[in-house]
Structures are given as structure tokens and as C-alpha cells.
Design a protein around this motif. Structure first.
Motif, PDB file in Angstrom:
ATOM      1  N   GLY A 191      32.255  28.475  36.356  1.00  0.00           N
ATOM      2  CA  GLY A 191      30.725  27.832  36.781  1.00  0.00           C
ATOM      3  C   GLY A 191      31.246  26.752  37.314  1.00  0.00           C
ATOM      4  O   GLY A 191      29.982  25.710  38.459  1.00  0.00           O
ATOM      5  N   SER A 192      32.529  26.099  38.069  1.00  0.00           N
ATOM      6  CA  SER A 192      31.901  24.997  38.588  1.00  0.00           C
ATOM      7  C   SER A 192      31.946  25.284  40.756  1.00  0.00           C
ATOM      8  O   SER A 192      32.404  24.502  41.495  1.00  0.00           O
ATOM      9  CB  SER A 192      32.717  24.451  38.579  1.00  0.00           C
ATOM     10  OG  SER A 192      34.423  24.728  38.766  1.00  0.00           O
ATOM     11  N   GLY A 193      32.362  27.047  40.460  1.00  0.00           N
ATOM     12  CA  GLY A 193      31.887  27.698  42.218  1.00  0.00           C
ATOM     13  C   GLY A 193      33.460  27.824  42.233  1.00  0.00           C
ATOM     14  O   GLY A 193      33.546  28.328  43.188  1.00  0.00           O
ATOM     15  N   GLY A 194      34.711  27.542  41.388  1.00  0.00           N
ATOM     16  CA  GLY A 194      36.368  27.853  41.565  1.00  0.00           C
ATOM     17  C   GLY A 194      36.441  29.642  40.861  1.00  0.00           C
ATOM     18  O   GLY A 194      35.692  29.864  40.898  1.00  0.00           O
ATOM     19  N   LEU A 195      37.171  29.906  41.490  1.00  0.00           N
ATOM     20  CA  LEU A 195      38.068  31.144  41.365  1.00  0.00           C
ATOM     21  C   LEU A 195      38.872  31.184  40.037  1.00  0.00           C
ATOM     22  O   LEU A 195      39.406  30.325  39.122  1.00  0.00           O
ATOM     23  CB  LEU A 195      38.707  31.765  42.128  1.00  0.00           C
ATOM     24  CG  LEU A 195      37.657  31.982  43.654  1.00  0.00           C
ATOM     25  CD1 LEU A 195      38.570  33.019  43.594  1.00  0.00           C
ATOM     26  CD2 LEU A 195      36.621  33.218  43.309  1.00  0.00           C
ATOM     27  N   GLU A 196      38.782  32.315  39.372  1.00  0.00           N
ATOM     28  CA  GLU A 196      39.974  32.255  38.026  1.00  0.00           C
ATOM     29  C   GLU A 196      40.096  33.886  37.904  1.00  0.00           C
ATOM     30  O   GLU A 196      39.249  34.739  38.573  1.00  0.00           O
ATOM     31  CB  GLU A 196      38.581  31.740  36.733  1.00  0.00           C
ATOM     32  CG  GLU A 196      37.175  32.448  36.291  1.00  0.00           C
ATOM     33  CD  GLU A 196      36.718  32.094  35.377  1.00  0.00           C
ATOM     34  OE1 GLU A 196      36.853  30.785  34.721  1.00  0.00           O
ATOM     35  OE2 GLU A 196      36.225  32.119  34.661  1.00  0.00           O
ATOM     36  N   LEU A 197      41.153  33.875  37.242  1.00  0.00           N
ATOM     37  CA  LEU A 197      41.435  35.134  36.758  1.00  0.00           C
ATOM     38  C   LEU A 197      41.554  35.100  34.871  1.00  0.00           C
ATOM     39  O   LEU A 197      41.663  34.653  34.391  1.00  0.00           O
ATOM     40  CB  LEU A 197      43.561  35.305  37.362  1.00  0.00           C
ATOM     41  CG  LEU A 197      43.692  37.029  36.919  1.00  0.00           C
ATOM     42  CD1 LEU A 197      44.410  37.807  38.451  1.00  0.00           C
ATOM     43  CD2 LEU A 197      44.381  36.839  36.024  1.00  0.00           C
ATOM     44  N   ARG A 198      40.845  36.326  35.144  1.00  0.00           N
ATOM     45  CA  ARG A 198      40.722  36.808  33.487  1.00  0.00           C
ATOM     46  C   ARG A 198      41.278  37.733  33.256  1.00  0.00           C
ATOM     47  O   ARG A 198      41.728  39.235  33.612  1.00  0.00           O
ATOM     48  CB  ARG A 198      39.247  37.252  33.148  1.00  0.00           C
ATOM     49  CG  ARG A 198      38.156  35.875  34.298  1.00  0.00           C
ATOM     50  CD  ARG A 198      36.989  36.686  34.110  1.00  0.00           C
ATOM     51  NE  ARG A 198      35.972  35.448  34.744  1.00  0.00           N
ATOM     52  CZ  ARG A 198      35.595  35.485  35.039  1.00  0.00           C
ATOM     53  NH1 ARG A 198      34.632  36.716  35.043  1.00  0.00           N
ATOM     54  NH2 ARG A 198      33.948  35.045  36.086  1.00  0.00           N
ATOM     55  N   LEU A 199      42.071  37.981  32.503  1.00  0.00           N
ATOM     56  CA  LEU A 199      42.410  39.049  32.135  1.00  0.00           C
ATOM     57  C   LEU A 199      42.453  39.091  29.946  1.00  0.00           C
ATOM     58  O   LEU A 199      42.110  37.876  28.992  1.00  0.00           O
ATOM     59  CB  LEU A 199      44.164  38.160  31.381  1.00  0.00           C
ATOM     60  CG  LEU A 199      45.086  39.328  30.991  1.00  0.00           C
ATOM     61  CD1 LEU A 199      45.530  41.072  31.144  1.00  0.00           C
ATOM     62  CD2 LEU A 199      46.729  38.987  31.025  1.00  0.00           C
TER      63      LEU A 199
END
Length: 116
Positions: A34-42
Motif C-alpha cells: 500500500g505504501s508503494g514498496g515491494l513485498e513477497l507474498r507466499l
């Protein structure tokens, strides 16, 4: 290794590394938070795990050697390359990490993923 200047470039490179290492059998995806950063989803039973991505162009042992800093840094550290000796220490310290050469290490509650 090219320099990455935007989240889009980092995301594309990480997705390509995951796909090239045939990790797509695991439900791993890279996306924006939501803040424009990246995340890895598992997504594994019993639920979904989300790891904020901390892009580290030049990983150094000193960044991770302090146990207090490791506790404060939740998520996964991603770099273009992580040298084998540093990767060994990161695993020993339980630090989630990945590189664009296909290295992937995730430990979270009841899951452990090691590739390479």
C-alpha cells in the motif's frame, strides 16, 4: 549486474529470478504494498505470509551481524548477489534473503524454504 533504480525494475528482476529457478511451483509472488514498496507474498496452508522486501544493492555482513538489528528488520532482504559465506551466516542467523541468481531462504513460524 545492472543497477536498479525503480521498484518496477527490482520487481521485474526478482520475478524473473524466481521464474528462472522454477520456484513457480510454490505460490510466490512479488507485488507492491500500500505504501508503494515491494513485498513477497507466499500462500501456503494455513494462510498467506507477506514479507516486505528490503532491497540491498551491496549486502554487507556488518548490516546483519547485530542481533538487535536483525530483530528489528522484518521481511526479506533481496540483493543482486549474495556471496556464499554471507548467505551461510544469514541462514544461521535466520535472516530471510534472496538474490537475483535464484537464492531463496525463508523461515517463518512453521515454514522453511531453502533453494540453492
Amino acid at each position: 549486474m545492472p543497477a536498479f533504480e525503480t521498484n518496477e525494475e527490482i520487481q521485474a528482476a526478482l520475478e524473473q529470478a524466481i521464474d528462472s529457478e522454477r520456484l513457480t511451483t510454490l505460490p510466490i509472488r512479488v507485488g507492491k504494498n500500500g505504501s508503494g514498496g515491494l513485498e513477497l507474498r507466499l500462500e501456503l496452508a494455513p494462510g498467506k505470509f507477506i514479507f516486505p522486501i528490503h532491497w540491498t544493492p551491496h549486502p554487507k555482513r556488518a548490516t546483519f551481524a547485530d542481533p538487535e538489528k536483525r530483530r528489528q528488520s522484518q521481511g526479506i532482504f533481496v540483493a543482486p548477489h549474495i556471496a556464499d559465506p554471507l548467505a551461510k551466516d544469514l541462514r544461521q542467523w535466520g535472516v530471510n534473503h534472496a538474490d537475483l541468481n535464484g537464492r531463496l531462504f525463508i523461515v517463518q513460524s512453521s515454514i522453511l524454504i531453502i533453494d540453492r
